[in-house]
Design a protein around this motif. Sequence first.
Motif, PDB file in Angstrom:
ATOM      1  N   ARG A  55       0.840  -1.206   0.000  1.00 48.49           N
ATOM      2  CA  ARG A  55       0.000   0.000   0.000  1.00 48.49           C
ATOM      3  C   ARG A  55       0.870   1.248   0.000  1.00 48.49           C
ATOM      4  NH1 ARG A  55      -5.100   1.703   0.871  1.00 48.49           N
ATOM      5  NH2 ARG A  55      -5.851  -0.384   1.265  1.00 48.49           N
ATOM      6  N   LYS A  56       1.920   1.249   0.823  1.00 47.07           N
ATOM      7  CA  LYS A  56       2.815   2.396   0.904  1.00 47.07           C
ATOM      8  C   LYS A  56       3.460   2.679  -0.456  1.00 47.07           C
ATOM      9  CE  LYS A  56       7.082   3.868   3.187  1.00 47.07           C
ATOM     10  NZ  LYS A  56       8.158   3.468   4.082  1.00 47.07           N
ATOM     11  N   LEU A  57       3.918   1.632  -1.147  1.00 48.50           N
ATOM     12  CA  LEU A  57       4.539   1.810  -2.454  1.00 48.50           C
ATOM     13  C   LEU A  57       3.545   2.334  -3.491  1.00 48.50           C
ATOM     14  CD1 LEU A  57       6.779  -1.375  -2.518  1.00 48.50           C
ATOM     15  CD2 LEU A  57       7.576   1.000  -2.492  1.00 48.50           C
ATOM     16  N   GLU A  59       0.776   4.047  -2.883  1.00 45.40           N
ATOM     17  CA  GLU A  59       0.442   5.426  -2.537  1.00 45.40           C
ATOM     18  C   GLU A  59       1.564   6.388  -2.942  1.00 45.40           C
ATOM     19  OE1 GLU A  59      -0.576   5.223   1.623  1.00 45.40           O
ATOM     20  OE2 GLU A  59      -2.620   4.534   1.174  1.00 45.40           O
ATOM     21  N   LYS A  60       2.803   5.952  -2.798  1.00 42.93           N
ATOM     22  CA  LYS A  60       3.943   6.770  -3.212  1.00 42.93           C
ATOM     23  C   LYS A  60       3.903   6.979  -4.735  1.00 42.93           C
ATOM     24  CE  LYS A  60       7.793   5.805  -1.212  1.00 42.93           C
ATOM     25  NZ  LYS A  60       9.103   5.269  -0.816  1.00 42.93           N
ATOM     26  N   ALA A  61       3.576   5.928  -5.477  1.00 45.43           N
ATOM     27  CA  ALA A  61       3.486   6.034  -6.934  1.00 45.43           C
ATOM     28  C   ALA A  61       2.346   6.970  -7.345  1.00 45.43           C
ATOM     29  CB  ALA A  61       3.287   4.651  -7.546  1.00 45.43           C
ATOM     30  N   LEU A  62       1.224   6.888  -6.656  1.00 53.01           N
ATOM     31  CA  LEU A  62       0.106   7.779  -6.974  1.00 53.01           C
ATOM     32  C   LEU A  62       0.473   9.239  -6.691  1.00 53.01           C
ATOM     33  CD1 LEU A  62      -2.880   5.646  -5.654  1.00 53.01           C
ATOM     34  CD2 LEU A  62      -2.313   6.172  -8.045  1.00 53.01           C
ATOM     35  N   LYS A  63       1.187   9.481  -5.610  1.00 51.55           N
ATOM     36  CA  LYS A  63       1.637  10.833  -5.301  1.00 51.55           C
ATOM     37  C   LYS A  63       2.604  11.324  -6.384  1.00 51.55           C
ATOM     38  CE  LYS A  63       3.722  13.770  -1.862  1.00 51.55           C
ATOM     39  NZ  LYS A  63       4.238  13.951  -0.530  1.00 51.55           N
TER      40      LYS A  63
END
Length: 77
Positions: A55-57, A59-63
């Motif tokens: 999830r963290k990865l 979310e980082k890609a979406l940001k």
Amino acid sequence: MVKEIERAGLPVVHMCTIVPISKTVGANRIVPTVAIPHPLGNPSLSHEEEKALRRKLVEKALKALQTEIHEQTVFED
């Protein structure tokens, strides 16, 4: 492939384990991942921990997709 998709006008995030290769091929938005055999996971973690990592990865890609950039950018922690 990343450069061609961006040339068509779509922003792309290259999630990779070896950042220098991504830079060499010209990826503009780069998100470092876990390891070569498991770029978006870690089988030694519990199910819950691995889900949180993934999830963290993502979310980082979406940001990174939402961030305006003017040069190659590596999105680290």
